[in-house]
Design a protein around this motif. Structure first.
Motif, PDB file in Angstrom:
ATOM      1  N   UNK A  42     -30.463 -61.341   1.436  1.00 33.63           N
ATOM      2  CA  UNK A  42     -30.892 -60.114   2.124  1.00 33.63           C
ATOM      3  C   UNK A  42     -32.258 -59.662   1.601  1.00 33.63           C
ATOM      4  N   UNK A  43     -32.450 -59.680   0.303  1.00 31.72           N
ATOM      5  CA  UNK A  43     -33.744 -59.283  -0.262  1.00 31.72           C
ATOM      6  C   UNK A  43     -34.838 -60.254   0.164  1.00 31.72           C
ATOM      7  N   UNK A  44     -34.525 -61.551   0.187  1.00 33.47           N
ATOM      8  CA  UNK A  44     -35.498 -62.553   0.614  1.00 33.47           C
ATOM      9  C   UNK A  44     -35.960 -62.278   2.046  1.00 33.47           C
ATOM     10  N   UNK A  45     -35.059 -61.729   2.865  1.00 29.30           N
ATOM     11  CA  UNK A  45     -35.391 -61.410   4.245  1.00 29.30           C
ATOM     12  C   UNK A  45     -35.903 -59.974   4.417  1.00 29.30           C
ATOM     13  N   UNK A  46     -36.178 -59.296   3.292  1.00 26.34           N
ATOM     14  CA  UNK A  46     -36.769 -57.958   3.362  1.00 26.34           C
ATOM     15  C   UNK A  46     -35.776 -56.826   3.497  1.00 26.34           C
ATOM     16  N   UNK A  47     -34.523 -57.047   3.094  1.00 25.13           N
ATOM     17  CA  UNK A  47     -33.482 -56.017   3.176  1.00 25.13           C
ATOM     18  C   UNK A  47     -32.876 -55.828   1.783  1.00 25.13           C
TER      19      UNK A  47
END
Length: 143
Positions: A42-47
Motif C-alpha cells: 500500500x505504501x509503495x502505491x502511495x497509500x
C-alpha cells in the motif's frame, strides 16, 4: 489484478514440541504476509495510511496439513473480498509445496487517536479492489 503473494521465512522458534510450526505461529506468519500487502505494498502505491491504524476483528483458520520447518518458507496468496464501508475480509491460502492452511481475517480500519473504528477511505478502497478475485459488485448481474 488477482492475488497478492508473499513469501514468509520460517524460523526455528516457530516450531512446537511436535516438530512442526505451532498453530499460533502460523497466524503470526499470516500476519507478516498481510503486513506486506496492507502496509508495504500500500505504501509503495502511495497509500501509507493503512499502516496508521488497522485492526483484526476476527480470524478463522483451517489447517490442512502440518507445516514442517524443513519447508523453509511459507508462500501466502491473499485476496480481498466483502469490501464494505468500514471493514473487509482478507482471504489466505498458505503453501509449503501443498496448501497447508486457508484462513480469513476481518479487517477494520481504526483511528488510533480517536480510539474507534473508521471508514475505508476512497484511496484505500481503490487499493483493495485490485486484490479482489472476480467478486461481483452487489446488485450487478451474476452477483
Amino acid at each position: 489484478m488477482g492475488a497478492y503473494v508473499a513469501d514468509v521465512a520460517l524460523r526455528w522458534s516457530d516450531l512446537d514440541a511436535f516438530g512442526h510450526v505451532n498453530h499460533a505461529r502460523t497466524i503470526t506468519l499470516l500476519e507478516e504476509a498481510r503486513a506486506g500487502l496492507l502496509f508495504a505494498e500500500a505504501e509503495r502505491q502511495g497509500i501509507p495510511g493503512m499502516a496508521d491504524g488497522m485492526v483484526v476483528a476476527r480470524v478463522v483458520i483451517d489447517y490442512h496439513s502440518p507445516l514442517q520447518y524443513s519447508a523453509g518458507s511459507l508462500q501466502v496468496q491473499m485476496s480481498v473480498r466483502d469490501l464494505r464501508a468500514a471493514s473487509f475480509l482478507v482471504d489466505y491460502t498458505a503453501y509449503a509445496q501443498e496448501a497447508v492452511a486457508t484462513a480469513e481475517t476481518l479487517m477494520v480500519p481504526y483511528d488510533l487517536d480517536a480510539g474507534r473504528p473508521r471508514r475505508v477511505t476512497s484511496a484505500e478502497r481503490d487499493f483493495l479492489v485490485q486484490w479482489r478475485l472476480d467478486e461481483p459488485e452487489p446488485g450487478s448481474a451474476g452477483g
